[in-house]
Scaffold this active site. Structure first.
Site, short mmCIF file in Angstrom:
data_model
loop_
_atom_site.label_atom_id
_atom_site.label_comp_id
_atom_site.label_asym_id
_atom_site.label_seq_id
_atom_site.Cartn_x
_atom_site.Cartn_y
_atom_site.Cartn_z
N CYS A 74 -30.85 -36.62 26.32
CA CYS A 74 -30.86 -37.13 27.54
C CYS A 74 -31.75 -38.49 27.46
O CYS A 74 -32.68 -38.53 26.98
CB CYS A 74 -31.66 -36.19 28.68
SG CYS A 74 -31.89 -37.03 30.32
N GLN A 269 -42.48 -46.15 45.69
CA GLN A 269 -43.09 -45.90 44.58
C GLN A 269 -42.46 -44.42 44.04
O GLN A 269 -42.71 -43.41 44.73
CB GLN A 269 -44.36 -46.03 44.58
CG GLN A 269 -45.00 -47.35 44.90
CD GLN A 269 -44.36 -48.43 43.73
OE1 GLN A 269 -44.48 -47.89 42.49
NE2 GLN A 269 -44.86 -49.83 44.01
N PHE A 298 -44.04 -59.24 49.16
CA PHE A 298 -43.08 -58.17 48.60
C PHE A 298 -43.54 -57.07 48.99
O PHE A 298 -44.10 -55.87 48.18
CB PHE A 298 -43.22 -58.16 47.21
CG PHE A 298 -42.87 -59.58 46.55
CD1 PHE A 298 -41.34 -60.01 46.26
CD2 PHE A 298 -43.71 -60.35 46.02
CE1 PHE A 298 -41.29 -61.15 45.63
CE2 PHE A 298 -43.29 -61.66 45.43
CZ PHE A 298 -42.31 -62.00 45.29
N ASN A 303 -46.46 -50.24 51.97
CA ASN A 303 -47.19 -49.34 51.34
C ASN A 303 -48.56 -49.71 51.19
O ASN A 303 -49.57 -49.06 50.97
CB ASN A 303 -46.51 -49.40 49.90
CG ASN A 303 -47.26 -48.05 49.01
OD1 ASN A 303 -47.06 -46.70 49.23
ND2 ASN A 303 -47.65 -48.59 47.84
N GLU A 319 -41.22 -59.47 53.16
CA GLU A 319 -40.48 -58.72 52.34
C GLU A 319 -38.98 -59.42 52.62
O GLU A 319 -38.81 -59.74 53.63
CB GLU A 319 -40.65 -57.39 52.77
CG GLU A 319 -39.21 -56.59 52.34
CD GLU A 319 -38.91 -56.57 50.83
OE1 GLU A 319 -38.10 -56.48 50.50
OE2 GLU A 319 -40.06 -56.06 50.19
N ASP A 367 -47.12 -57.73 44.87
CA ASP A 367 -46.24 -56.63 44.31
C ASP A 367 -44.97 -56.95 43.98
O ASP A 367 -43.93 -56.18 44.63
CB ASP A 367 -46.52 -55.30 45.18
CG ASP A 367 -45.84 -54.09 44.59
OD1 ASP A 367 -45.72 -53.98 43.25
OD2 ASP A 367 -45.87 -52.92 45.14
N CYS A 393 -44.74 -54.64 37.78
CA CYS A 393 -43.89 -53.44 37.28
C CYS A 393 -43.11 -53.90 35.82
O CYS A 393 -42.41 -53.42 35.29
CB CYS A 393 -42.65 -52.87 37.92
SG CYS A 393 -41.54 -54.10 38.64
#
Length: 436
Positions: A74, A269, A298, A303, A319, A367, A393
């Site tokens: 996998c 998230q 962003f 959040n 956003e 973010d 990220c």
């Protein structure tokens, strides 16, 4: 396939071992750094080759037995065979190398790695579906590691939220009973604090028998069932009539918690436990004060924006996706938050003329997605901004943007560190604090 013996000298960004054969880089699935292996080349390219481990000749002391029996087949995980401490150390090294090579910067101090529960953490994701007549059943799971055209034959998943991961076999069996089994392309899953949703993407209309079978599966296992006959806007609930997905966050410092409602395909998230830890981490670095004006770029569903609002004078979230901004505003109203404003803007285009971009902000939170925030840094931050917290990220885009903040805007890279948002994968989530 011709076999070779080689020593693994490094890791790739996606967790494969790196060896050299006749001077050419070979990326070896299933091999760890400092191991000696017998490998077989499975794909040749002009500048590198891909290989798989045939036999371990010298074993790394950091190698562990994977918890999942499907590991290696996998493609959902790439690092289950590496112990947790070595996983996070590898991610910290990747971040440091990117800072040095791309941004030409180095943090004044390294933050301790932020870690959490390594199993059953994934509350959001997409499962592929394929009807396989030769096997007489339908496969539901992630793509195969060695051949992404195929769906891995799994019965459960150890990293997905247990309510879903423990029911992969049951889900596969139920889809296999549908008249439209061959027309189910994928199943998205999303878990809130109290409810779990499954979204069935179907390429043709479903008959009443199939609709009832899916609704019955939802009732049996406690899932909200959605159907998606077309694009994102076509998603609608099948059962119950009005499902509700939400999660709660603690802003800290004794402030009231906030609750964010979301739709099953909204960005949230992936790791719920780490999201709360990341929020606390970001709050500690941002150091919000009652008189502060904070800009959150962003911002998604809010959040960070809404917890920050509990502790400052004013916050604005920006956003690019209209639906997320609308739901962020609804979440603010639902939580009785009146000092948060939300704006729709494509932050990959020049927004310096926008009202929110012309205002002075004491602190800035970024973010961004993988592409980073370099377009924003052409016109922000203003001189009034003294502190920036950057949640990333993608280490390469963070490193590039860190270089811009330090070398162009006069900030110091005070601290940085990694956050293990995706255990058992090579994905690197990180956070950095900038001050001037």
């Amino acid at each position: 396939m011709k076999e070779y013996e080689a020593t693994i000298t490094d890791f790739t960004h996606d967790g494969k071992g790196v060896a050299r054969i006749d001077g050419k880089a070979v990326f070896v699935a299933g091999a760890l750094q400092d191991e000696r292996v017998r490998l077989a080349i499975r794909r040749r390219h002009r500048t590198y080759d891909e290989a798989e481990t045939v036999e371990l000749l010298e074993r790394s002391p950091h190698r562990v037995e994977p918890k999942c029996p499907h590991f290696g087949q996998c493609g959902g995980c790439s690092l289950q065979h590496l112990d947790a401490a070595a996983q996070i150390a590898m991610k910290q090294r990747v971040l440091a190398e990117n800072f040095a090579r791309i941004g030409k910067v180095e943090p004044e101090s390294w933050l301790p790695p932020l870690t959490g529960e390594p199993w059953g953490y994934r509350r959001k994701g997409r499962l592929s579906v394929r009807s396989v007549p030769k096997k007489g059943r339908v496969l539901v799971g992630f793509r195969e590691e060695s051949n992404p055209r195929y769906v891995a034959d799994i019965g459960r998943c150890e990293v997905i939220h247990p309510r879903i991961g423990e029911r992969i076999a049951a889900l596969s069996e139920r889809v296999g009973t549908l008249e439209a089994a061959a027309d189910i392309a994928q199943i998205e899953f999303a878990a809130g604090d109290d409810a779990v949703a499954l979204v069935f993407r179907h390429l043709k209309p479903l008959g009443e028998r199939d609709r009832e079978a899916l609704a019955a599966f939802g009732r049996e296992h406690g899932f909200a069932i959605y159907l998606q006959p077309g694009g994102v806007s076509s998603v609608h609930p099948l059962w119950p009539e009005e499902p509700r997905l939400a999660f709660r966050l603690d802003p800290g410092a004794g402030a009231d918690p906030v609750e964010l409602e979301f739709r099953p395909l909204d960005f949230v998230q992936v790791n719920a436990g780490m999201n709360q830890r990341m929020l606390a981490h970001a709050m500690a670095l941002l150091d919000p004060q009652p008189g502060d004006r904070v800009l959150d770029l962003f911002c998604g569903l809010g959040n960070f924006t809404l917890p920050i609002a509990r502790r400052v004078a004013e916050v604005a979230g920006v956003e690019g996706e209209h639906g997320l901004v609308e739901r962020a505003g609804d979440n603010a109203a639902r939580n009785g938050i009146g000092n948060a404003r939300f704006h729709v803007a494509n932050l990959f285009e020049d927004q310096r003329g926008a009202d929110w971009a012309r205002q002075p902000w004491d602190k800035l939170l970024l973010d961004p997605p993988r592409a980073g925030a370099d377009k924003v840094l052409d016109y922000l931050p203003h001189k009034a901004t003294k502190r920036i917290v950057y949640v990333s990220c993608h280490p390469a885009s963070l490193a590039r943007d860190a270089g811009l903040l330090v070398h162009r805007h006069g900030f110091r890279l005070v601290s940085a560190g990694v956050m293990d948002m995706f255990p058992h994968t090579a994905h690197v989530e990180s956070i950095a604090l900038f001050e001037r």
